[in-house]
Design an enzyme around this catalytic site. Structure first.
Site, PDB file in Angstrom:
ATOM      1  CG  LEU A 198      -2.000  -1.136   1.147  1.00  0.00           C
ATOM      2  CD1 LEU A 198      -2.768  -1.210   2.466  1.00  0.00           C
ATOM      3  CD2 LEU A 198      -2.961  -0.945  -0.025  1.00  0.00           C
ATOM      4  CB  VAL A 230       2.200   6.427  -4.065  1.00  0.00           C
ATOM      5  CG1 VAL A 230       1.374   7.268  -5.024  1.00  0.00           C
ATOM      6  CG2 VAL A 230       2.793   7.326  -2.992  1.00  0.00           C
ATOM      7  CB  SER A 280       1.856   2.820 -17.592  1.00  0.00           C
ATOM      8  OG  SER A 280       2.374   4.116 -17.882  1.00  0.00           O
ATOM      9  CG  HIS A 287       4.973   2.296 -21.276  1.00  0.00           C
ATOM     10  ND1 HIS A 287       5.446   2.931 -20.135  1.00  0.00           N
ATOM     11  CD2 HIS A 287       3.827   2.953 -21.606  1.00  0.00           C
ATOM     12  CE1 HIS A 287       4.644   3.920 -19.801  1.00  0.00           C
ATOM     13  NE2 HIS A 287       3.642   3.959 -20.678  1.00  0.00           N
ATOM     14  CG  ASN A 288       8.549   2.224 -17.706  1.00  0.00           C
ATOM     15  OD1 ASN A 288       7.379   2.318 -18.066  1.00  0.00           O
ATOM     16  ND2 ASN A 288       8.875   2.025 -16.450  1.00  0.00           N
ATOM     17  CE  LYS A 293       4.579   0.743 -16.512  1.00  0.00           C
ATOM     18  NZ  LYS A 293       5.794   1.137 -15.792  1.00  0.00           N
ATOM     19  CE  LYS A 307      11.076   5.007  -8.521  1.00  0.00           C
ATOM     20  NZ  LYS A 307       9.684   4.812  -8.076  1.00  0.00           N
ATOM     21  CD  GLU A 365       7.698   7.103 -18.475  1.00  0.00           C
ATOM     22  OE1 GLU A 365       8.269   7.411 -17.420  1.00  0.00           O
ATOM     23  OE2 GLU A 365       6.764   6.272 -18.546  1.00  0.00           O
ATOM     24  NE  ARG A 389      33.590  -7.777 -37.251  1.00  0.00           N
ATOM     25  CZ  ARG A 389      33.093  -8.976 -37.500  1.00  0.00           C
ATOM     26  NH1 ARG A 389      32.621  -9.277 -38.714  1.00  0.00           N
ATOM     27  NH2 ARG A 389      33.057  -9.911 -36.566  1.00  0.00           N
TER      28      ARG A 389
END
Length: 501
Positions: free
Chosen positions: A28, A30, A148, A206-207, A203, A281, A210, A471
């Site tokens: 619990l 935020v 999200s 997605h970040n 997700k 993060k 972002e 190479r």
């Protein structure tokens, strides 16, 4: 008489006990609090639990204040689990890694076969796959669900990306369809993403997108402020105007808001007092690591991550500024007058074009992983569920969905006919902005990386032939030819030695 008293006491306890709830939520902080209240507000009674019991009481009190919502708090895991109707469904919203494993261990001791655990955190997708297998051995179902939208999204409607057990998804589908953000023309921002850790992976990307989006916006701000000399008031008006057109999005909207906030602890605007040091993060780093693993070019996202690393070197940058100032390097290398309105228009076009590249890279990365894992992810459907609730929500995503609707096997968003035309129309302005920034000594790593990505992708022939020849020269790695089939090796050193003699 004694039996009758005990019987009456048992009846009273049953009457006093709250009814079995539809779902439970553990964790619990935020996001957990707000998602629990959202679920309750949509008509689903919910049990809540947190190891720190004060958070439980705080959530129950909030539920009362926000309309006597059906939220029931429990201070111990056993009574929490027992309060949920069977088959039980519990969402966890705890910090990724070891805390997830610890929470699963705590709860699973009270769960029964057929019950389901859903991890709603930003978890590494392979951890989700490991846990799904471990839960299956106990007869439990498991989902990894990307959530999200931040605090506001969790409370009023996030974008949800569940992946894993389809059976588990069906348990909770009715709740997710109501809890997710609702977009009038395309429905709830949730879909069953796919098997295994696909929900967490999507997700994560997605970040990563972002990260790219935020960096590009920051560069647009820097050019307008540093070269165009726009005030915060002017910047607020510009971004507010952009948010009424093709750039309409959550991030553009909040950027306009930020420029209008005055400092409550001093003079001027708050944005100018915020330390230029960006935190993170880990999901952006994971995205770049996956891009390297899958050999997918994501230079815009990578540039945004590098920009955060460099921002963290604040003390070093302060000292470097002193060193180079003595060599004639000020903050701005060129102080030529500019046409503000022309610059604003050019930057808008450059931002939009660079944004297309950032999303193209993210979508290609999702597709590559989907192929590797056999997830069969639907890129158009992912664009649809990102249209509302999430941090990257934008009108632009509707165009991405339509591009994949037109061609589900689209190699790259850049070659979709509509996006190709938009880039062609904007590329001159894009080049002008990048050149202006370079000549002014303003770094635009995201816009520059996006432009380099576009220029590399659109060219039929690149200088990679020389790299491959090098190479082969030093490592005998062989090469292919443009005119003859097969693999070739040349004794470059011997031939070069002969030519010199």
């Amino acid at each position: 008489m004694k039996v009758e008293v005990e019987w009456n006491q048992m009846i009273m306890k049953q009457k006093m006990a709250p009814p079995k709830t539809r779902i439970g939520l553990a964790g619990l902080a935020v996001m957990g609090q707000n998602l629990a209240l959202n679920i309750a507000e949509k008509g689903f009674p919910i049990s809540v639990y947190n190891r720190t019991t004060s958070k439980v009481d705080e959530t129950v009190e909030r539920a009362k204040q926000e309309g006597n919502l059906p939220v029931y708090g429990y201070h111990d895991p056993e009574s929490f689990v027992q309060s949920i109707q069977k088959p039980r469904v519990i969402i966890m919203l705890v910090k990724a890694g070891a805390p997830v494993d610890q929470t699963i261990k705590t709860l699973s001791g009270y769960l029964e076969k057929g019950d389901c655990i859903i991890d709603g955190g930003n978890e590494w997708y392979e951890n989700t796959e490991r846990r799904e297998k471990a839960m299956a051995e106990l007869g439990l179902l498991y989902l990894g669900m990307g959530v999200s939208g931040g605090e506001e999204g969790a409370r009023n409607g996030p974008s949800l990306m569940p992946g894993g057990s389809f059976e588990a998804y069906k348990y909770i589908e009715d709740i997710l369809l109501k809890v997710a953000a609702q977009v009038p023309d395309s429905g709830p921002c949730v879909t069953y993403v796919g098997k295994g850790g696909s929900g967490n992976f999507v997700k994560m990307i997605h970040n990563g997108i972002e990260y790219g989006d935020m960096q590009l916006i920051a560069e647009a701000y820097d050019v307008l402020k540093s070269v165009g000399k726009l005030s915060n008031e002017e910047l607020q008006n510009v971004f507010a105007e952009w948010n009424r057109g093709e750039l309409l999005s959550f991030l553009i909207e909040i950027t306009a808001d930020i420029f209008g906030i005055k400092d409550d602890k001093g003079d001027g605007y708050l944005v100018d007092k915020v330390l230029d040091k960006t935190g993170m993060k880990g999901t952006g780093k994971w995205t770049v690591q996956q891009a390297a693993e899958l050999s997918v070019a994501t230079p815009t996202i990578e540039a945004s991550l590098d920009a955060r690393f460099l921002s963290g070197l604040k003390e070093e940058r302060v000292e470097a500024a002193k060193v180079f100032k003595s060599g004639g390097f000020g903050d701005i290398l060129s102080d030529q007058p500019v046409d503000k309105q022309k610059l604003i228009d050019d930057v808008r076009k450059a931002l939009y074009a660079a944004k297309i590249c950032s999303y193209a890279q993210g979508m290609n990365l999702i597709r590559a992983k989907s192929i590797e894992k056999g997830w069969d992810l639907k890129l158009g459907e992912l664009a649809r569920i990102w249209k509302g609730g999430c941090i990257i929500r934008a009108i632009f995503l509707d165009r991405i969905k339509k591009a994949y609707d037109r061609n589900a096997n689209l190699a790259n968003l850049l070659v979709d006919p509509e996006f190709a035309k938009e880039i062609i129309d904007r590329q001159s302005a894009w080049r002008r902005v990048v050149c202006l920034a370079i000549n002014s000594g303003i770094s635009t790593p995201g816009m520059s990386a996006s432009l380099a990505y576009f220029d590399s992708y659109r060219r039929e022939r690149l200088p990679a032939n020389l790299v491959q020849a090098q190479r082969d020269y030093f490592g005998a790695h062989t090469y292919e030819r443009t005119d003859i089939e097969g693999s070739f090796h040349t004794e470059w050193f011997k031939l070069a030695k002969q030519s010199r003699s």
